[in-house]
Design an enzyme around this catalytic site. Structure first.
Site, PDB file in Angstrom:
ATOM      1  N   ARG A 104       3.926 -16.647  30.034  1.00 50.00           N
ATOM      2  CA  ARG A 104       4.528 -16.425  28.510  1.00 50.00           C
ATOM      3  C   ARG A 104       4.841 -15.109  28.106  1.00 50.00           C
ATOM      4  O   ARG A 104       5.621 -14.773  27.226  1.00 50.00           O
ATOM      5  CB  ARG A 104       3.233 -17.185  27.674  1.00 50.00           C
ATOM      6  CG  ARG A 104       3.703 -17.435  26.266  1.00 50.00           C
ATOM      7  CD  ARG A 104       3.423 -16.407  25.431  1.00 50.00           C
ATOM      8  NE  ARG A 104       2.180 -15.750  25.197  1.00 50.00           N
ATOM      9  CZ  ARG A 104       1.709 -14.751  25.443  1.00 50.00           C
ATOM     10  NH1 ARG A 104       2.715 -13.739  25.342  1.00 50.00           N
ATOM     11  NH2 ARG A 104       0.684 -14.203  25.616  1.00 50.00           N
ATOM     12  N   GLU A 377      -0.485  -6.719  21.454  1.00 47.95           N
ATOM     13  CA  GLU A 377       0.101  -7.423  20.195  1.00 47.95           C
ATOM     14  C   GLU A 377      -0.949  -7.261  19.143  1.00 47.95           C
ATOM     15  O   GLU A 377      -1.188  -8.246  18.138  1.00 47.95           O
ATOM     16  CB  GLU A 377       0.378  -8.723  20.424  1.00 47.95           C
ATOM     17  CG  GLU A 377       1.383  -9.156  21.679  1.00 47.95           C
ATOM     18  CD  GLU A 377       2.823  -8.585  21.242  1.00 47.95           C
ATOM     19  OE1 GLU A 377       3.076  -8.395  20.176  1.00 47.95           O
ATOM     20  OE2 GLU A 377       3.406  -8.538  22.234  1.00 47.95           O
TER      21      GLU A 377
HETATM   22  C1  LIG Z   1      -0.995  -6.646  30.312  1.00 45.27           C
HETATM   23  C2  LIG Z   1      -0.778  -5.779  29.084  1.00 45.27           C
HETATM   24  C3  LIG Z   1       0.716  -5.557  28.890  1.00 45.27           C
HETATM   25  C4  LIG Z   1       1.234  -5.032  27.492  1.00 45.27           C
HETATM   26  N1  LIG Z   1       2.315  -4.927  27.484  1.00 45.27           N
HETATM   27  C5  LIG Z   1       2.905  -4.055  26.481  1.00 45.27           C
HETATM   28  C6  LIG Z   1       4.383  -3.936  26.125  1.00 45.27           C
HETATM   29  O1  LIG Z   1       5.248  -4.544  26.891  1.00 45.27           O
HETATM   30  N2  LIG Z   1       4.881  -3.193  25.301  1.00 45.27           N
HETATM   31  C7  LIG Z   1       3.982  -2.144  24.644  1.00 45.27           C
HETATM   32  O2  LIG Z   1       4.539  -1.361  23.934  1.00 45.27           O
HETATM   33  N3  LIG Z   1       2.515  -2.291  24.695  1.00 45.27           N
HETATM   34  C8  LIG Z   1       2.080  -3.160  25.670  1.00 45.27           C
HETATM   35  N4  LIG Z   1       0.685  -3.354  25.997  1.00 45.27           N
HETATM   36  C9  LIG Z   1      -0.163  -2.171  25.265  1.00 45.27           C
HETATM   37  C10 LIG Z   1      -0.904  -2.864  24.268  1.00 45.27           C
HETATM   38  O3  LIG Z   1      -0.171  -3.495  22.990  1.00 45.27           O
HETATM   39  C11 LIG Z   1      -2.130  -1.868  23.836  1.00 45.27           C
HETATM   40  O4  LIG Z   1      -3.036  -1.852  24.944  1.00 45.27           O
HETATM   41  C12 LIG Z   1      -2.919  -2.098  22.469  1.00 45.27           C
HETATM   42  O5  LIG Z   1      -2.236  -2.048  21.489  1.00 45.27           O
HETATM   43  C13 LIG Z   1      -4.160  -1.463  22.443  1.00 45.27           C
HETATM   44  O6  LIG Z   1      -4.039  -0.005  22.568  1.00 45.27           O
HETATM   45  P1  LIG Z   1      -4.952   0.569  23.586  1.00 45.27           P
HETATM   46  O7  LIG Z   1      -4.871  -0.139  25.055  1.00 45.27           O
HETATM   47  O8  LIG Z   1      -4.494   2.183  23.646  1.00 45.27           O
HETATM   48  O9  LIG Z   1      -6.381   0.553  23.044  1.00 45.27           O
HETATM   49  P2  LIG Z   1      -6.911   1.737  21.854  1.00 45.27           P
HETATM   50  O10 LIG Z   1      -6.073   1.722  20.864  1.00 45.27           O
HETATM   51  O11 LIG Z   1      -7.257   2.836  22.490  1.00 45.27           O
HETATM   52  O12 LIG Z   1      -8.243   0.693  21.396  1.00 45.27           O
HETATM   53  C14 LIG Z   1      -9.510   0.889  22.016  1.00 45.27           C
HETATM   54  C15 LIG Z   1     -10.322  -0.050  21.057  1.00 45.27           C
HETATM   55  O13 LIG Z   1     -10.550   0.651  20.034  1.00 45.27           O
HETATM   56  C16 LIG Z   1     -10.201  -0.551  19.168  1.00 45.27           C
HETATM   57  N5  LIG Z   1      -9.755   0.196  17.673  1.00 45.27           N
HETATM   58  C17 LIG Z   1      -8.685   0.549  17.485  1.00 45.27           C
HETATM   59  N6  LIG Z   1      -8.303   1.049  16.488  1.00 45.27           N
HETATM   60  C18 LIG Z   1      -9.479   0.792  15.541  1.00 45.27           C
HETATM   61  C19 LIG Z   1     -10.056   1.060  14.330  1.00 45.27           C
HETATM   62  N7  LIG Z   1      -9.323   1.647  13.556  1.00 45.27           N
HETATM   63  N8  LIG Z   1     -11.421   0.635  13.969  1.00 45.27           N
HETATM   64  C20 LIG Z   1     -11.989   0.069  14.937  1.00 45.27           C
HETATM   65  N9  LIG Z   1     -11.822   0.047  16.078  1.00 45.27           N
HETATM   66  C21 LIG Z   1     -10.474   0.146  16.637  1.00 45.27           C
HETATM   67  C22 LIG Z   1      -9.432  -1.436  19.643  1.00 45.27           C
HETATM   68  O14 LIG Z   1      -9.582  -2.704  18.988  1.00 45.27           O
HETATM   69  C23 LIG Z   1     -10.038  -1.614  20.945  1.00 45.27           C
HETATM   70  O15 LIG Z   1     -11.202  -2.357  21.013  1.00 45.27           O
HETATM   71  C24 LIG Z   1       0.251  -4.191  26.832  1.00 45.27           C
HETATM   72  C25 LIG Z   1      -1.147  -3.991  27.346  1.00 45.27           C
HETATM   73  C26 LIG Z   1      -1.511  -4.830  28.559  1.00 45.27           C
HETATM   74  C27 LIG Z   1      -3.106  -4.765  28.525  1.00 45.27           C
END
Ligand SMILES: Cc1cc2nc3c(=O)[nH]c(=O)nc-3n(C[C@H](O)[C@H](O)[C@H](O)COP(=O)(O)OP(=O)(O)OC[C@H]3O[C@@H](n4cnc5c(N)ncnc54)[C@H](O)[C@@H]3O)c2cc1C
Length: 398
Positions: A104, A377
């Site tokens: 998906r 997402e």
């Molecule tokens: C398998 C996979 C495929 C992906 N594919 C894509 C893609 O095709 N294109 C793309 O651009 N991205 C992609 N992503 C990235 C994904 O969108 C990000 O991982 C996601 O947005 C979270 O960002 P981060 O991993 O940096 O976590 P962080 O932003 O560092 O978050 C870490 C934790 O902090 C929490 N947090 C964040 N903000 C707050 C807040 N204000 N208050 C309290 N808690 C908070 C989050 O909920 C999370 O629990 C992919 C990720 C994965 C795992």
């Protein structure tokens, strides 16, 4: 008074059959769903366990098959896209994710992120160049927004696009990018002097590379990559002319997460159906696991959440087809349905006992995949904040 509760055996119904949700779906949408279901059952499911174990998927072949099936960019119009209803698109996502969240993801990223960005914000030349080939699965797209230090807060992105004569030069790194290493075209979002802009980057442009991320425990049947841009020189025609600022990529994410509202339920349904079948066969002490009250309580509760999630998904689909679906409503669906799907997958795993930890059954594969779906997402926490803002008027992101 007792006639409503019969102790005689009855013919088992599927969890969604119990809810009768098919009666809420039009004939054409059901036909599309059934076609995708057959494809997933016959062509993909038998191979998924092996792909997952190997951590590698034949993405190019798969994209062509998905293109022939007509699901790539299926909800878009023109340029070789099928122009289906949003409901049909959601149902297709559900069937694909009943196979695997990675399958998906390939389709979501291709259709709702990369193709949608070009379809919605691109020039006529960009549309003609990429959309028909992407709809056919001849060209694969990826969508680069997230960076190593900026996931939930993409506004902080460090990827820069600077002017050099009439060209643009891109420098920066994107992270966790689905389809990255197999993509022919990357839609990359970069900060410029005045605002965030989108760029359509052919992946054979000098200075562009996309090393694959390995050692994943989730979405192993999906390609995830870094995008490295080191002095990537692009003509002015590479800019998405109609995307103004961060609202561009965020609107694309909204499209993709709509598909997840349905998709996550596909994974949950597959877990639940597998578990019911297993529990009816598995003899423990002196009767089938399915005949114990504790088992039935679990199955009843999981079916309730699956059915409620489906009703929510179909409601949101109706709003989307009517053109009135709002982003915070998509957040309601993504938050609820992914959260419940992962809870169902984990509960199903308990019912399979030790067998549940293997790839002989899809349950732990789905559970592990849903960890990624919970995060990408928009994480669950981010969607709670979106809903909180809608309820209170106050943004609590910072
Ligand atoms: C398998 C996979 C495929 C992906 N594919 C894509 C893609 O095709 N294109 C793309 O651009 N991205 C992609 N992503 C990235 C994904 O969108 C990000 O991982 C996601 O947005 C979270 O960002 P981060 O991993 O940096 O976590 P962080 O932003 O560092 O978050 C870490 C934790 O902090 C929490 N947090 C964040 N903000 C707050 C807040 N204000 N208050 C309290 N808690 C908070 C989050 O909920 C999370 O629990 C992919 C990720 C994965 C795992």
């Amino acid at each position: 008074m007792d006639e409503e509760i019969s102790v005689a055996p009855v013919t088992p119904q599927s969890p969604l059959g119990l809810f009768g949700t098919d009666s809420l779906i039009g004939e054409e949408d059901r036909a599309i769903r059934d076609t995708v279901r057959r494809f997933v059952e016959d062509k993909v499911k038998p191979k998924l366990g092996d792909w997952y174990e190997a951590g590698s998927v034949p993405a190019r072949d798969l994209a062509k098959e998905l293109g022939s099936l007509g699901v790539l960019g299926m909800h878009l119009t023109g340029y070789g896209c099928a122009g289906t209803s949003a409901t049909a698109y959601g149902l297709a996502c559900m069937e694909l994710e009943a196979g695997d969240s990675g399958l998906r993801s390939l389709v979501s990223v291709q259709g709702s992120l990369a193709m949608f960005a070009i379809w919605r914000y691109g020039s006529e030349e960009q549309k003609q160049r990429w959309l028909p080939a992407m709809a056919a699965g001849e060209a694969i797209g990826c969508f680069g927004l997230t960076e190593p230090d900026f996931g939930s807060n993409p506004a902080g992105m460090r990827t820069r696009a600077r002017r050099d004569g009439s060209d643009w030069v891109l420098d920066g790194t994107k992270m966790w990018i689905t389809n990255g290493s197999v993509a022919d075209v990357a839609v990359v979002w970069a900060q410029t002097d005045d605002r965030v802009r989108g760029f359509v980057v052919p992946t054979d442009t000098p200075g562009f590379s996309a090393p694959e991320i390995k050692k994943k425990m989730s979405l192993r049947a999906s390609v995830t990559s870094e995008l490295v841009m080191d002095g990537v020189r692009l003509p002015e025609s590479a800019v998405l002319p109609d995307a103004a600022g961060l609202s561009g990529p965020l609107s694309c994410l909204n499209e993709a997460r709509y598909g997840i509202v349905f998709g996550a339920l596909g994974a949950a349904r597959d877990c639940l159906e597998t578990t019911i079948a297993y529990a009816r066969e598995r003899e423990i002490f002196d009767k089938p696991l399915a005949a114990y009250q504790l088992s039935q309580a679990k199955l009843a509760d999981m079916s309730l959440e699956l059915g409620k999630g489906m009703l929510l998904a179909l409601h949101l689909a109706g709003l989307k087809d009517a053109g009135s679906l709002r982003p915070e409503q998509v957040s309601l669906g993504k938050l609820n349905n992914v959260r419940e799907a992962i809870a169902i997958a984990r509960e199903c795993r308990t019912m399979l006992g030790a067998a549940g930890i293997t790839l002989e059954y899809p349950v732990m594969r789905h559970a592990n995949n849903l960890e990624s779906v919970l995060t990408y997402e928009g994480t669950s926490e981010v969607h709670q904040l979106v809903i909180g803002q809608a309820l209170t008027g106050d943004a609590a992101f910072r």
